[in-house]
Design an enzyme around this catalytic site. Sequence first.
Site, PDB file in Angstrom:
ATOM      1  N   LYS A   1       0.856  -1.177   0.000  1.00 22.41           N
ATOM      2  CA  LYS A   1       0.000   0.000   0.000  1.00 22.41           C
ATOM      3  C   LYS A   1       0.892   1.226   0.000  1.00 22.41           C
ATOM      4  O   LYS A   1       1.990   1.208   0.569  1.00 22.41           O
ATOM      5  CB  LYS A   1      -0.894   0.021   1.243  1.00 22.41           C
ATOM      6  CG  LYS A   1      -1.674   1.325   1.431  1.00 22.41           C
ATOM      7  CD  LYS A   1      -2.226   1.476   2.831  1.00 22.41           C
ATOM      8  CE  LYS A   1      -2.794   2.874   3.038  1.00 22.41           C
ATOM      9  NZ  LYS A   1      -3.306   3.086   4.393  1.00 22.41           N
TER      10      LYS A   1
ATOM     11  N   GLU B   1      -6.385  12.959  13.549  1.00 19.70           N
ATOM     12  CA  GLU B   1      -5.574  11.759  13.787  1.00 19.70           C
ATOM     13  C   GLU B   1      -4.515  11.971  14.862  1.00 19.70           C
ATOM     14  O   GLU B   1      -3.482  12.588  14.623  1.00 19.70           O
ATOM     15  CB  GLU B   1      -4.909  11.296  12.485  1.00 19.70           C
ATOM     16  CG  GLU B   1      -4.217   9.962  12.632  1.00 19.70           C
ATOM     17  CD  GLU B   1      -4.008   9.262  11.305  1.00 19.70           C
ATOM     18  OE1 GLU B   1      -3.327   8.224  11.297  1.00 19.70           O
ATOM     19  OE2 GLU B   1      -4.505   9.739  10.277  1.00 19.70           O
TER      20      GLU B   1
ATOM     21  N   GLU C   1      -7.328  -1.155   4.343  1.00 24.18           N
ATOM     22  CA  GLU C   1      -6.470  -0.004   4.632  1.00 24.18           C
ATOM     23  C   GLU C   1      -6.404   0.230   6.140  1.00 24.18           C
ATOM     24  O   GLU C   1      -5.327   0.517   6.698  1.00 24.18           O
ATOM     25  CB  GLU C   1      -7.028   1.236   3.929  1.00 24.18           C
ATOM     26  CG  GLU C   1      -6.172   2.473   4.079  1.00 24.18           C
ATOM     27  CD  GLU C   1      -6.760   3.677   3.351  1.00 24.18           C
ATOM     28  OE1 GLU C   1      -6.294   4.801   3.610  1.00 24.18           O
ATOM     29  OE2 GLU C   1      -7.700   3.502   2.545  1.00 24.18           O
TER      30      GLU C   1
END
Length: 464
Positions: free
Chosen positions: A220, A269, A313
Amino acid sequence: MLHIKVPQIDEMVEEAINKATSERKPQLISFVNEIDYTEAFTFLDRSQKVDQHRLFWKSADEDFTMAGVGAAHRMTAAHPNRFRKIESNWNELMNEAQVYDPYYEKGTGLVTLGGFSFDANQNNSTPWEGFPDCQMTVPAYLLTNKGSKSYLTTNLLIFEEDHKQQIIRQIEEQQHHLLHGARQELNLPKQTAWVETEAEKWKQSVKQATDDIKQGKLGKVVLARELRVKFDALVELAAIVEELCETQQNSYIFVFENGGDYFIGATPERLAKLENQKLVSTCLAGTIPRGKDKKEDHLLSQQLLNDPKNRQEHDFVVQMIREAVEACCYNVDIPSAPVVYPLRNLQHLYTPVTATLEQGYTLLDVVEKLHPTPALGGMPQKQSVDYIRKHETLNRGWYAGPVGWFDGHNNGEFAVAIRSALLQQDEASLFAGCGVVEDSDPDAEYEETAVKLRPMLSVLGGSV
């Protein structure tokens, strides 16, 4: 760190001057006062007449805000070992500083705020010339608001040639201005133009990444793009910060100013938070817009929870954070499945992580192990960062890097600098990225980045 028993400023300054003279090196003194409640935005606005180095931090999950101005001490470091160099510098500073802090509240006394670039090996400095690879600043004046209480920390670097009365007069004048000076009338910026930086080239890079992932070159990778915005006048920082705090209440709001350039953001985050050896981290990956009403909002949240691409993900992030936290913590607790975390414009897959930090480790140790998470870099970590450096169409600078603070009481918090912008005079660069896996669609990923740009862009007077 020496905690002074006598809270007289003139005595502290005189003692520091004498010590600076005898030891032939500057001395840092720090003292904390509880003051009448002072609005952080007002303090930030008044600060511009004191110094062009302003700092701001607002927590996402508690009533805790800091606003700083000036630099009593700056710590910088370049790759390699930038986290360890900052840690070493901080320990030396704490050992030598004279501190009077009778409150022992987190975010008071010796506190340093700042950040690290995403990639220490990035050679291109444009447009980040004002921001070194990493910089942590002990502000000259720091307002700390916890609930309804306000504290003012004053930090001074005293030299042997300083004069006591002159120093005291300067402190009194600057404190009076910061706490009682007039506030300007603040206005949000008006956007006159915006330009997407190489949009088609960015989509092509997503297509190339999916091909490379299918060939097994990596699992990824997160690719970011830039939007350049022009305004009709210089941006008024405090107005933007106040609007972000009002509209993005579940996000960390941050500002770091260097020489008139601002790096500002509203990120959901958290990277890591430490308080009383209790560590909290966050797995936040997987994104979908909010609905127009409750029914559509619920349908979209269920779509996100059941989407294989977003779950994959998210799981990349969970597993990486688990490995990093378990390396320096015990009592690690991670739920088996994510929940949906709603923001004003977006909703994300969210998994909290809690643990107890082992003795001998620090918050910066954890940050170093976590950065960059797969949500901002990819998997495997080194290969994805190398891939970004080679293929991405921009220099990230501090975008997607760790930003935050820590204090002399072993408290601190770092977030990931997404949903952010670099403001320079009457222009701004906005950044947004998305996770690319083997079945990613370039047009869909482009639309996802457009959604992520909206919170910051709306505050800056536009839409996309």
